[in-house]
Design a protein around this motif. Structure first.
Motif, mmCIF file in Angstrom:
data_model
loop_
_atom_site.group_PDB
_atom_site.id
_atom_site.type_symbol
_atom_site.label_atom_id
_atom_site.label_comp_id
_atom_site.label_asym_id
_atom_site.label_seq_id
_atom_site.Cartn_x
_atom_site.Cartn_y
_atom_site.Cartn_z
ATOM 1 N N MET A 1 -31.089 2.235 -15.864
ATOM 2 C CA MET A 1 -29.670 2.551 -16.063
ATOM 3 C C MET A 1 -28.858 2.231 -14.801
ATOM 4 S SD MET A 1 -30.024 6.163 -18.142
ATOM 5 C CE MET A 1 -28.267 6.398 -18.292
ATOM 6 N N GLY A 2 -29.517 1.717 -13.756
ATOM 7 C CA GLY A 2 -28.816 1.381 -12.528
ATOM 8 C C GLY A 2 -28.870 2.448 -11.453
ATOM 9 N N VAL A 3 -29.642 3.511 -11.673
ATOM 10 C CA VAL A 3 -29.709 4.598 -10.691
ATOM 11 C C VAL A 3 -30.319 4.101 -9.376
ATOM 12 C CG1 VAL A 3 -30.647 6.893 -10.180
ATOM 13 C CG2 VAL A 3 -29.806 6.374 -12.484
ATOM 14 N N SER A 4 -31.457 3.405 -9.459
ATOM 15 C CA SER A 4 -32.086 2.936 -8.214
ATOM 16 C C SER A 4 -31.201 1.921 -7.507
ATOM 17 C CB SER A 4 -33.479 2.361 -8.483
ATOM 18 O OG SER A 4 -33.405 1.151 -9.206
ATOM 19 N N SER A 5 -30.525 1.060 -8.270
ATOM 20 C CA SER A 5 -29.631 0.073 -7.645
ATOM 21 C C SER A 5 -28.475 0.758 -6.931
ATOM 22 C CB SER A 5 -29.094 -0.901 -8.697
ATOM 23 O OG SER A 5 -30.151 -1.662 -9.243
ATOM 24 N N ALA A 6 -27.926 1.809 -7.545
ATOM 25 C CA ALA A 6 -26.826 2.546 -6.916
ATOM 26 C C ALA A 6 -27.298 3.246 -5.645
ATOM 27 C CB ALA A 6 -26.233 3.551 -7.900
ATOM 28 N N MET A 7 -28.484 3.854 -5.704
ATOM 29 C CA MET A 7 -29.007 4.538 -4.511
ATOM 30 C C MET A 7 -29.346 3.524 -3.425
ATOM 31 S SD MET A 7 -31.235 7.747 -6.014
ATOM 32 C CE MET A 7 -32.531 6.692 -6.629
ATOM 33 N N ASP A 8 -29.905 2.379 -3.813
ATOM 34 C CA ASP A 8 -30.224 1.335 -2.842
ATOM 35 C C ASP A 8 -28.954 0.849 -2.144
ATOM 36 O OD1 ASP A 8 -32.310 -0.659 -1.788
ATOM 37 O OD2 ASP A 8 -30.729 -1.974 -2.565
ATOM 38 N N ALA A 9 -27.906 0.592 -2.924
ATOM 39 C CA ALA A 9 -26.639 0.142 -2.340
ATOM 40 C C ALA A 9 -26.069 1.193 -1.384
ATOM 41 C CB ALA A 9 -25.632 -0.175 -3.448
ATOM 42 N N ALA A 10 -26.127 2.462 -1.777
ATOM 43 C CA ALA A 10 -25.634 3.535 -0.900
ATOM 44 C C ALA A 10 -26.482 3.622 0.368
ATOM 45 C CB ALA A 10 -25.647 4.868 -1.649
ATOM 46 N N GLY A 11 -27.792 3.437 0.218
ATOM 47 C CA GLY A 11 -28.669 3.439 1.388
ATOM 48 C C GLY A 11 -28.342 2.296 2.335
ATOM 49 N N HIS A 12 -28.072 1.114 1.774
ATOM 50 C CA HIS A 12 -27.679 -0.031 2.603
ATOM 51 C C HIS A 12 -26.375 0.251 3.331
ATOM 52 C CE1 HIS A 12 -30.274 -3.555 1.172
ATOM 53 N NE2 HIS A 12 -30.813 -2.464 0.673
ATOM 54 N N ASP A 13 -25.406 0.817 2.609
ATOM 55 C CA ASP A 13 -24.124 1.152 3.239
ATOM 56 C C ASP A 13 -24.319 2.136 4.391
ATOM 57 O OD1 ASP A 13 -22.846 -0.498 1.404
ATOM 58 O OD2 ASP A 13 -22.128 1.169 0.153
ATOM 59 N N TYR A 14 -25.142 3.147 4.154
ATOM 60 C CA TYR A 14 -25.417 4.151 5.185
ATOM 61 C C TYR A 14 -26.056 3.486 6.406
ATOM 62 C CZ TYR A 14 -27.261 8.340 7.430
ATOM 63 O OH TYR A 14 -27.555 9.325 8.340
ATOM 64 N N ALA A 15 -27.052 2.622 6.157
ATOM 65 C CA ALA A 15 -27.747 1.941 7.255
ATOM 66 C C ALA A 15 -26.806 0.992 7.999
ATOM 67 C CB ALA A 15 -28.950 1.178 6.703
ATOM 68 N N ARG A 16 -26.016 0.216 7.260
ATOM 69 C CA ARG A 16 -25.098 -0.737 7.870
ATOM 70 C C ARG A 16 -24.079 -0.015 8.753
ATOM 71 N NH1 ARG A 16 -23.184 -2.513 3.542
ATOM 72 N NH2 ARG A 16 -24.903 -3.880 3.038
ATOM 73 N N ALA A 17 -23.594 1.138 8.300
ATOM 74 C CA ALA A 17 -22.616 1.911 9.076
ATOM 75 C C ALA A 17 -23.221 2.422 10.383
ATOM 76 C CB ALA A 17 -22.088 3.077 8.248
ATOM 77 N N ARG A 18 -24.533 2.431 10.468
ATOM 78 C CA ARG A 18 -25.220 2.885 11.677
ATOM 79 C C ARG A 18 -25.842 1.722 12.450
ATOM 80 N NH1 ARG A 18 -23.981 6.106 8.248
ATOM 81 N NH2 ARG A 18 -23.587 8.287 8.658
ATOM 82 N N GLY A 19 -25.365 0.522 12.194
ATOM 83 C CA GLY A 19 -25.757 -0.641 12.977
ATOM 84 C C GLY A 19 -27.017 -1.367 12.532
ATOM 85 N N CYS A 20 -27.543 -1.027 11.390
ATOM 86 C CA CYS A 20 -28.753 -1.709 10.922
ATOM 87 C C CYS A 20 -28.393 -3.031 10.255
ATOM 88 C CB CYS A 20 -29.517 -0.831 9.934
ATOM 89 S SG CYS A 20 -30.234 0.618 10.720
ATOM 90 N N HIS A 21 -29.190 -4.036 10.535
ATOM 91 C CA HIS A 21 -28.977 -5.344 9.931
ATOM 92 C C HIS A 21 -30.152 -5.776 9.048
ATOM 93 C CE1 HIS A 21 -30.919 -5.848 13.845
ATOM 94 N NE2 HIS A 21 -31.567 -6.832 13.274
ATOM 95 N N ILE A 22 -31.190 -4.961 9.001
ATOM 96 C CA ILE A 22 -32.358 -5.236 8.158
ATOM 97 C C ILE A 22 -32.768 -3.931 7.479
ATOM 98 C CG2 ILE A 22 -34.805 -5.889 8.129
ATOM 99 C CD1 ILE A 22 -34.238 -7.641 10.571
ATOM 100 N N VAL A 23 -33.109 -4.020 6.191
ATOM 101 C CA VAL A 23 -33.641 -2.883 5.450
ATOM 102 C C VAL A 23 -35.019 -3.282 4.944
ATOM 103 C CG1 VAL A 23 -33.383 -1.428 3.409
ATOM 104 C CG2 VAL A 23 -31.379 -2.013 4.765
ATOM 105 N N ARG A 24 -35.991 -2.401 5.159
ATOM 106 C CA ARG A 24 -37.355 -2.652 4.709
ATOM 107 C C ARG A 24 -37.833 -1.492 3.849
ATOM 108 N NH1 ARG A 24 -39.625 -5.016 10.370
ATOM 109 N NH2 ARG A 24 -38.820 -7.101 10.029
ATOM 110 N N LEU A 25 -38.867 -1.770 3.055
ATOM 111 C CA LEU A 25 -39.512 -0.743 2.247
ATOM 112 C C LEU A 25 -40.868 -1.264 1.825
ATOM 113 C CD1 LEU A 25 -39.406 -1.817 -0.898
ATOM 114 C CD2 LEU A 25 -37.062 -1.063 -0.732
#
Length: 173
Positions: free
Chosen positions: A87-111
């Motif tokens: 239903m897009g829940v994981s995509s929405a959480m992933d996007a929010a996680g990226h936004d949170y990381a980007r706002a804190r200077g991260c340029h790479i996300v891993r999992l």
């Protein structure tokens, strides 16, 4: 009749979200899940953020964003209630996680995800992730009887251990 898109809200996790999340995480793996063990730690993690996905004000997903060295974020523990998958829940959480990381200077996300979790791999590819490492889980039968007599070495064992080590270092079987 047009299909209504489900509104997904992602926000920082709250203590009162725990019971709803833990309830659907109980059978994530054959042995259960580690989320109940880390929830309280992640909730107050000063070096990261736990996010919760909501549908109709109900917690139906979660993810923790941690930070590694050199501007790298680590997404971990993503879970989505089985009734709310695709239903897009994981995509929405992933996007929010990226936004949170980007706002804190991260340029790479891993999992990391299981090589057997094909639905997650398809979602990750659609979200722009690329596989950079792969590892497999290996399972063995229990050790034969002769190895079951293992014990903690004592000082009296030291000469025999040193002899075995020297034999190993010399390459002589």
């Amino acid at each position: 009749m047009p299909v209504m898109k489900t509104e997904i809200v992602v926000r920082p996790a709250r203590a009162e979200d725990k019971s709803a999340i833990v309830a659907f995480c109980q059978n994530t793996f054959g042995w259960g899940d580690y989320i109940p063990d880390v929830w309280d730690i992640w909730l107050v993690d000063p070096g990261g953020q736990m996010l919760v996905g909501l549908v109709n004000h109900q917690p139906v997903g979660m993810v923790h964003v941690a930070f590694l060295e050199d501007g790298i974020a680590w997404m971990e523990g993503m879970r989505v209630h089985p009734d709310y998958r695709r239903m897009g829940v994981s995509s929405a959480m992933d996007a929010a996680g990226h936004d949170y990381a980007r706002a804190r200077g991260c340029h790479i996300v891993r999992l990391a995800t299981s090589i057997e979790n094909i639905p997650a791999q398809k979602t990750l590819a659609a979200q722009g992730y690329s596989r950079v490492w792969q590892f497999n889980e290996w399972i063995a039968q229990p050790a034969r009887k002769r190895f079951c007599d293992a014990r903690v070495a004592t000082r009296a064992d030291a000469p025999a251990i040193r002899a075995q080590w020297r034999q190993f270092e010399s390459g002589v079987p």
